[in-house]
Motif scaffolding. Structure first.
Motif, PDB file in Angstrom:
ATOM      1  N   ALA A   1     -65.152 -32.727 115.213  1.00  0.00           N
ATOM      2  CA  ALA A   1     -64.782 -31.331 115.454  1.00  0.00           C
ATOM      3  C   ALA A   1     -63.626 -30.902 114.561  1.00  0.00           C
ATOM      4  O   ALA A   1     -63.609 -29.788 114.031  1.00  0.00           O
ATOM      5  N   VAL A   2     -62.639 -31.777 114.373  1.00  0.00           N
ATOM      6  CA  VAL A   2     -61.498 -31.473 113.500  1.00  0.00           C
ATOM      7  C   VAL A   2     -61.949 -31.301 112.061  1.00  0.00           C
ATOM      8  O   VAL A   2     -61.469 -30.422 111.337  1.00  0.00           O
ATOM      9  N   ALA A   3     -62.900 -32.132 111.626  1.00  0.00           N
ATOM     10  CA  ALA A   3     -63.407 -32.038 110.259  1.00  0.00           C
ATOM     11  C   ALA A   3     -64.116 -30.717 110.005  1.00  0.00           C
ATOM     12  O   ALA A   3     -64.087 -30.174 108.903  1.00  0.00           O
ATOM     13  N   GLU A   4     -64.730 -30.157 111.047  1.00  0.00           N
ATOM     14  CA  GLU A   4     -65.481 -28.907 110.902  1.00  0.00           C
ATOM     15  C   GLU A   4     -64.613 -27.673 111.106  1.00  0.00           C
ATOM     16  O   GLU A   4     -64.944 -26.592 110.625  1.00  0.00           O
ATOM     17  N   ASP A   5     -63.519 -27.816 111.844  1.00  0.00           N
ATOM     18  CA  ASP A   5     -62.704 -26.647 112.222  1.00  0.00           C
ATOM     19  C   ASP A   5     -61.246 -26.869 111.842  1.00  0.00           C
ATOM     20  O   ASP A   5     -60.515 -27.563 112.554  1.00  0.00           O
ATOM     21  N   PRO A   6     -60.769 -26.302 110.731  1.00  0.00           N
ATOM     22  CA  PRO A   6     -59.367 -26.485 110.318  1.00  0.00           C
ATOM     23  C   PRO A   6     -58.371 -26.027 111.376  1.00  0.00           C
ATOM     24  O   PRO A   6     -57.303 -26.612 111.522  1.00  0.00           O
ATOM     25  N   MET A   7     -58.711 -24.980 112.142  1.00  0.00           N
ATOM     26  CA  MET A   7     -57.790 -24.499 113.160  1.00  0.00           C
ATOM     27  C   MET A   7     -57.620 -25.512 114.289  1.00  0.00           C
ATOM     28  O   MET A   7     -56.555 -25.610 114.888  1.00  0.00           O
ATOM     29  N   LEU A   8     -58.659 -26.268 114.566  1.00  0.00           N
ATOM     30  CA  LEU A   8     -58.542 -27.330 115.564  1.00  0.00           C
ATOM     31  C   LEU A   8     -57.585 -28.408 115.065  1.00  0.00           C
ATOM     32  O   LEU A   8     -56.800 -28.967 115.825  1.00  0.00           O
ATOM     33  N   GLY A   9     -57.639 -28.687 113.764  1.00  0.00           N
ATOM     34  CA  GLY A   9     -56.692 -29.627 113.182  1.00  0.00           C
ATOM     35  C   GLY A   9     -55.260 -29.147 113.316  1.00  0.00           C
ATOM     36  O   GLY A   9     -54.343 -29.933 113.589  1.00  0.00           O
ATOM     37  N   LEU A  10     -55.051 -27.828 113.175  1.00  0.00           N
ATOM     38  CA  LEU A  10     -53.713 -27.266 113.372  1.00  0.00           C
ATOM     39  C   LEU A  10     -53.254 -27.428 114.812  1.00  0.00           C
ATOM     40  O   LEU A  10     -52.096 -27.763 115.076  1.00  0.00           O
TER      41      LEU A  10
END
Length: 253
Positions: free
Chosen positions: A29-38
């Protein structure tokens, strides 16, 4: 695991409390969604300094008084463990009780005035131009996002009021920390990169511009009668203050 993990799941991920399958789902999910990584990095940066607080409590423990109490005990009733270990255990009990509460409240009070600016800086340091350049910036989207801020903070905002030379509004959103709403209007400056105007409620009275630096970024902050404001970015301090002057003039009109 939900497609959009909750903060509780992300904290469990950071604390290594998930099984391998759950971790793999969050990794994907983090790899697909940069905002989730933030979000993940934000949660990782928001830990309170419990270790240093408890270290200080150990130093404050009334060891002499506990030693005197121990010396009054008949030898037959003294604990079988050595005095050093007994005192360490007693100090540990003190740490987990009233002194811990007192020290934490003292630490919390010392952070109250500027903690929200530190939180914003912790978040903004993660931004790069690629975080923002793909976001829609049409006026209809901006007005819809600003309406959420207006409702939460009892403000009247428009794209015209918030316009800055060279920098482009990319997103307006409401964040929340410990039940306190913080508005973030994010800009992309083609020269200096991401910057943001952030707003929260304040009843500390009017304050003129103050400059500071956090995480290598310049900050200009000020306050009115009901709200506190800060402008943060990699722009030179004088340029940032000139922008803040423009914004303050429009937003107080």
């Amino acid at each position: 695991m939900n497609v959009n993990p909750t903060d509780e799941q992300l904290v469990a991920y950071l604390d290594n409390q998930l099984d391998s399958e759950q971790r793999q789902r969050i990794d994907a999910a983090v790899a697909e969604d940069p905002m989730l990584g933030l979000r993940l990095q934000w949660l990782n940066r928001s830990s309170l300094p419990f270790k240093s607080a408890y270290d200080e409590l150990v130093n404050q423990a009334p060891v002499d008084r506990m030693q005197a109490m121990l010396d009054t005990l008949p030898s037959a009733t003294r604990p079988p463990l050595g005095r050093r270990r007994f005192l360490a255990a007693a100090a540990g009990l003190v740490v987990s009780g009233v002194l811990a509460d007192r020290l934490f409240l003292s630490w919390q009070a010392s952070q109250e005035n500027d903690n929200w600016r530190q939180l914003v800086a912790d978040y903004m340091v993660l931004y790069i131009p690629q975080t923002l350049d793909h976001l829609p910036n049409d006026e209809a989207t901006q007005r819809s996002q600003l309406h959420t801020i207006e409702t939460s903070l009892d403000l009247s905002l428009s794209p015209v009021q918030l316009a800055l030379p060279r920098a482009e509004i990319k997103r307006a959103q409401i964040l929340e920390y410990d039940g306190v709403p913080i508005a973030q209007i994010t800009y992309l400056d083609p020269v200096h990169g991401p910057m943001a105007l952030c707003i929260t409620r304040s009843n500390s009275g009017s304050r003129h511009f103050v400059r500071e630096r956090r995480h290598g970024m310049n900050i200009v902050y000020w306050a009115g009668m009901q709200h506190a404001w800060m402008l943060i970015g990699h722009n030179p301090a004088a340029e940032l203050e000139a922008m803040a002057t423009t914004l303050r003039g429009r937003l107080s009109a």
